[in-house]
Design a protein around this motif. Structure first.
Motif, PDB file in Angstrom:
ATOM      1  N   ALA A 124     -19.045  17.082 -17.582  1.00 32.27           N
ATOM      2  CA  ALA A 124     -18.110  17.476 -16.523  1.00 32.27           C
ATOM      3  C   ALA A 124     -17.651  18.895 -16.797  1.00 32.27           C
ATOM      4  CB  ALA A 124     -16.918  16.532 -16.461  1.00 32.27           C
ATOM      5  N   GLU A 125     -17.602  19.710 -15.737  1.00 30.28           N
ATOM      6  CA  GLU A 125     -17.200  21.104 -15.894  1.00 30.28           C
ATOM      7  C   GLU A 125     -16.724  21.653 -14.551  1.00 30.28           C
ATOM      8  OE1 GLU A 125     -19.097  25.351 -17.506  1.00 30.28           O
ATOM      9  OE2 GLU A 125     -20.345  23.575 -17.339  1.00 30.28           O
ATOM     10  N   ASN A 126     -15.558  22.286 -14.556  1.00 36.27           N
ATOM     11  CA  ASN A 126     -15.032  22.957 -13.360  1.00 36.27           C
ATOM     12  C   ASN A 126     -15.003  22.053 -12.133  1.00 36.27           C
ATOM     13  OD1 ASN A 126     -14.740  25.388 -14.799  1.00 36.27           O
ATOM     14  ND2 ASN A 126     -16.866  25.962 -14.383  1.00 36.27           N
ATOM     15  N   GLY A 127     -14.596  20.797 -12.324  1.00 32.71           N
ATOM     16  CA  GLY A 127     -14.500  19.884 -11.200  1.00 32.71           C
ATOM     17  C   GLY A 127     -15.822  19.320 -10.730  1.00 32.71           C
ATOM     18  N   GLU A 128     -16.879  19.475 -11.531  1.00 28.64           N
ATOM     19  CA  GLU A 128     -18.194  18.956 -11.163  1.00 28.64           C
ATOM     20  C   GLU A 128     -18.693  17.976 -12.222  1.00 28.64           C
ATOM     21  OE1 GLU A 128     -20.466  22.406  -8.733  1.00 28.64           O
ATOM     22  OE2 GLU A 128     -20.198  22.819 -10.858  1.00 28.64           O
ATOM     23  N   LEU A 129     -19.336  16.911 -11.765  1.00 27.06           N
ATOM     24  CA  LEU A 129     -20.102  16.047 -12.651  1.00 27.06           C
ATOM     25  C   LEU A 129     -21.450  16.722 -12.858  1.00 27.06           C
ATOM     26  CD1 LEU A 129     -19.392  12.605 -10.933  1.00 27.06           C
ATOM     27  CD2 LEU A 129     -18.007  13.788 -12.651  1.00 27.06           C
ATOM     28  N   THR A 130     -21.872  16.887 -14.110  1.00 19.83           N
ATOM     29  CA  THR A 130     -23.116  17.590 -14.392  1.00 19.83           C
ATOM     30  C   THR A 130     -24.113  16.662 -15.070  1.00 19.83           C
ATOM     31  OG1 THR A 130     -22.351  18.395 -16.553  1.00 19.83           O
ATOM     32  CG2 THR A 130     -21.889  19.783 -14.622  1.00 19.83           C
ATOM     33  N   PHE A 131     -25.393  16.899 -14.786  1.00 22.18           N
ATOM     34  CA  PHE A 131     -26.472  16.107 -15.368  1.00 22.18           C
ATOM     35  C   PHE A 131     -27.557  17.081 -15.810  1.00 22.18           C
ATOM     36  CE2 PHE A 131     -24.188  13.616 -12.282  1.00 22.18           C
ATOM     37  CZ  PHE A 131     -23.877  12.485 -13.002  1.00 22.18           C
ATOM     38  N   THR A 132     -27.642  17.289 -17.128  1.00 27.24           N
ATOM     39  CA  THR A 132     -28.523  18.305 -17.689  1.00 27.24           C
ATOM     40  C   THR A 132     -29.771  17.657 -18.276  1.00 27.24           C
ATOM     41  OG1 THR A 132     -26.613  19.676 -18.234  1.00 27.24           O
ATOM     42  CG2 THR A 132     -28.683  20.203 -19.335  1.00 27.24           C
ATOM     43  N   PRO A 133     -30.961  18.012 -17.765  1.00 29.57           N
ATOM     44  CA  PRO A 133     -32.198  17.436 -18.300  1.00 29.57           C
ATOM     45  C   PRO A 133     -32.431  17.852 -19.752  1.00 29.57           C
ATOM     46  CG  PRO A 133     -32.565  18.370 -16.114  1.00 29.57           C
ATOM     47  CD  PRO A 133     -31.214  18.844 -16.572  1.00 29.57           C
ATOM     48  N   THR A 134     -32.774  16.879 -20.592  1.00 32.27           N
ATOM     49  CA  THR A 134     -33.106  17.159 -21.983  1.00 32.27           C
ATOM     50  C   THR A 134     -34.587  16.958 -22.266  1.00 32.27           C
ATOM     51  OG1 THR A 134     -32.508  14.880 -22.568  1.00 32.27           O
ATOM     52  CG2 THR A 134     -30.807  16.579 -22.802  1.00 32.27           C
ATOM     53  N   SER A 135     -35.268  16.230 -21.416  1.00 32.98           N
ATOM     54  CA  SER A 135     -36.719  16.098 -21.525  1.00 32.98           C
ATOM     55  C   SER A 135     -37.282  15.668 -20.186  1.00 32.98           C
ATOM     56  CB  SER A 135     -37.123  15.084 -22.609  1.00 32.98           C
ATOM     57  OG  SER A 135     -36.788  13.775 -22.217  1.00 32.98           O
ATOM     58  N   ALA A 136     -38.560  16.005 -19.979  1.00 32.41           N
ATOM     59  CA  ALA A 136     -39.256  15.608 -18.758  1.00 32.41           C
ATOM     60  C   ALA A 136     -40.638  15.105 -19.136  1.00 32.41           C
ATOM     61  CB  ALA A 136     -39.371  16.780 -17.791  1.00 32.41           C
ATOM     62  N   SER A 137     -41.003  13.963 -18.582  1.00 32.10           N
ATOM     63  CA  SER A 137     -42.338  13.411 -18.789  1.00 32.10           C
ATOM     64  C   SER A 137     -43.085  13.440 -17.468  1.00 32.10           C
ATOM     65  CB  SER A 137     -42.257  11.975 -19.326  1.00 32.10           C
ATOM     66  OG  SER A 137     -41.637  11.944 -20.594  1.00 32.10           O
ATOM     67  N   ILE A 138     -44.211  14.124 -17.466  1.00 32.34           N
ATOM     68  CA  ILE A 138     -45.071  14.214 -16.283  1.00 32.34           C
ATOM     69  C   ILE A 138     -46.378  13.542 -16.658  1.00 32.34           C
ATOM     70  CG2 ILE A 138     -46.007  15.746 -14.518  1.00 32.34           C
ATOM     71  CD1 ILE A 138     -43.026  16.072 -14.894  1.00 32.34           C
ATOM     72  N   GLY A 139     -46.585  12.329 -16.132  1.00 33.73           N
ATOM     73  CA  GLY A 139     -47.750  11.577 -16.586  1.00 33.73           C
ATOM     74  C   GLY A 139     -47.623  11.334 -18.081  1.00 33.73           C
ATOM     75  N   ALA A 140     -48.647  11.764 -18.857  1.00 33.42           N
ATOM     76  CA  ALA A 140     -48.636  11.569 -20.310  1.00 33.42           C
ATOM     77  C   ALA A 140     -48.013  12.739 -21.064  1.00 33.42           C
ATOM     78  CB  ALA A 140     -50.067  11.347 -20.803  1.00 33.42           C
ATOM     79  N   LEU A 141     -47.639  13.797 -20.354  1.00 32.51           N
ATOM     80  CA  LEU A 141     -47.101  15.005 -20.987  1.00 32.51           C
ATOM     81  C   LEU A 141     -45.573  14.964 -21.007  1.00 32.51           C
ATOM     82  CD1 LEU A 141     -47.527  17.957 -22.049  1.00 32.51           C
ATOM     83  CD2 LEU A 141     -47.355  18.683 -19.653  1.00 32.51           C
ATOM     84  N   THR A 142     -44.973  15.188 -22.182  1.00 28.50           N
ATOM     85  CA  THR A 142     -43.524  15.246 -22.312  1.00 28.50           C
ATOM     86  C   THR A 142     -43.124  16.614 -22.846  1.00 28.50           C
ATOM     87  OG1 THR A 142     -43.324  12.871 -22.716  1.00 28.50           O
ATOM     88  CG2 THR A 142     -41.485  14.255 -23.410  1.00 28.50           C
ATOM     89  N   VAL A 143     -42.171  17.254 -22.188  1.00 24.66           N
ATOM     90  CA  VAL A 143     -41.699  18.574 -22.604  1.00 24.66           C
ATOM     91  C   VAL A 143     -40.176  18.576 -22.616  1.00 24.66           C
ATOM     92  CG1 VAL A 143     -43.717  19.842 -21.758  1.00 24.66           C
ATOM     93  CG2 VAL A 143     -41.784  19.423 -20.218  1.00 24.66           C
ATOM     94  N   ASP A 144     -39.599  19.562 -23.325  1.00 30.33           N
ATOM     95  CA  ASP A 144     -38.151  19.744 -23.343  1.00 30.33           C
ATOM     96  C   ASP A 144     -37.860  21.200 -22.995  1.00 30.33           C
ATOM     97  OD1 ASP A 144     -38.452  21.336 -25.670  1.00 30.33           O
ATOM     98  OD2 ASP A 144     -38.273  19.575 -26.948  1.00 30.33           O
ATOM     99  N   PRO A 145     -36.592  21.594 -22.929  1.00 28.95           N
ATOM    100  CA  PRO A 145     -36.291  22.972 -22.527  1.00 28.95           C
ATOM    101  C   PRO A 145     -36.941  24.037 -23.412  1.00 28.95           C
ATOM    102  CG  PRO A 145     -34.320  21.626 -22.384  1.00 28.95           C
ATOM    103  CD  PRO A 145     -35.351  20.788 -23.044  1.00 28.95           C
TER     104      PRO A 145
END
Length: 213
Positions: A124-145
């Protein structure tokens, strides 16, 4: 307190007052009050709300303190995140899992639809609920920031790591401030505090504002 938290006049509330009430009424201030309601609209979310207040004035004056929580279910969260992300979002479902949030959907890569899964950290920040991606899986591939830029589909995947924001500041009194957002028992728990002057300063009862996009 209904006015201070900008609840509807007919809002159904459970109220518990601590201590011996009569002396507090004579003094014009309630020492400890607990308020709870099972359903109140807060922006795009309908939530259960709990508030603990101290030094509640009966005949005017500043509030001692007020802290509270509202609870967001997975269904409510999914609707809010989809609305914030817009019609072009690849997100099809949102679930609350462990200590975080997961989103799933499909993305188009080179003309093919590929399954997508995102792990999100709530905040939560400045009156907003925030959702920050820490990882993404596309098919068999997983990456992070840190690794997305060097991945085979870096240009296509990097936008997936943008933080999704759901603003509710414009649906809350300016004197009520979000403090944090966490997962507990399969729900998101948002915390908030109220300014002591919310019972004396009419400006703090007006709706707050969302940050400029």
């Amino acid at each position: 307190m209904i006015t201070a938290l900008k609840l509807p006049a007919d809002q159904q509330l459970d109220v518990a007052v601590g201590g011996i009430v009569l002396p507090q009424l004579v003094a014009g201030r309630l020492d400890d009050v607990h308020l709870s309601t099972k359903s109140v609209a807060i922006g795009p979310i309908t939530s259960a709300v709990d508030v603990d207040a101290t030094g509640v004035p009966i005949r005017g004056g500043a509030l001692g303190s007020a802290t509270g929580t509202f609870r967001i279910t997975a269904d409510q969260l999914e609707a809010a995140v989809k609305a914030a992300a817009g019609a072009s979002t690849p997100i099809e479902s949102v679930t609350i899992d462990g200590a975080g949030v997961k989103a799933a959907g499909t993305v188009s890569l080179f003309g093919a639809s590929v399954p997508l899964a995102l792990a999100l950290t709530p905040g939560a920040e400045n009156g907003e609920l925030t959702f920050t991606p820490t990882s993404a899986s596309i098919g068999a591939l997983t990456v992070d920031p840190d690794t997305v830029a060097s991945s085979p589909f870096g240009a296509a995947l990097k936008p997936l790591f943008a933080t999704q924001k759901v603003c509710i500041a414009d649906r809350l009194p300016a004197g009520v401030h979000l403090g944090g957002l966490r997962v507990k028992d399969g729900e998101l728990i948002a915390t908030f505090t109220a300014d002591s002057a919310i019972t004396t300063d009419p400006a703090l009862l007006e709706n707050g504002t969302c940050p400029a996009s």
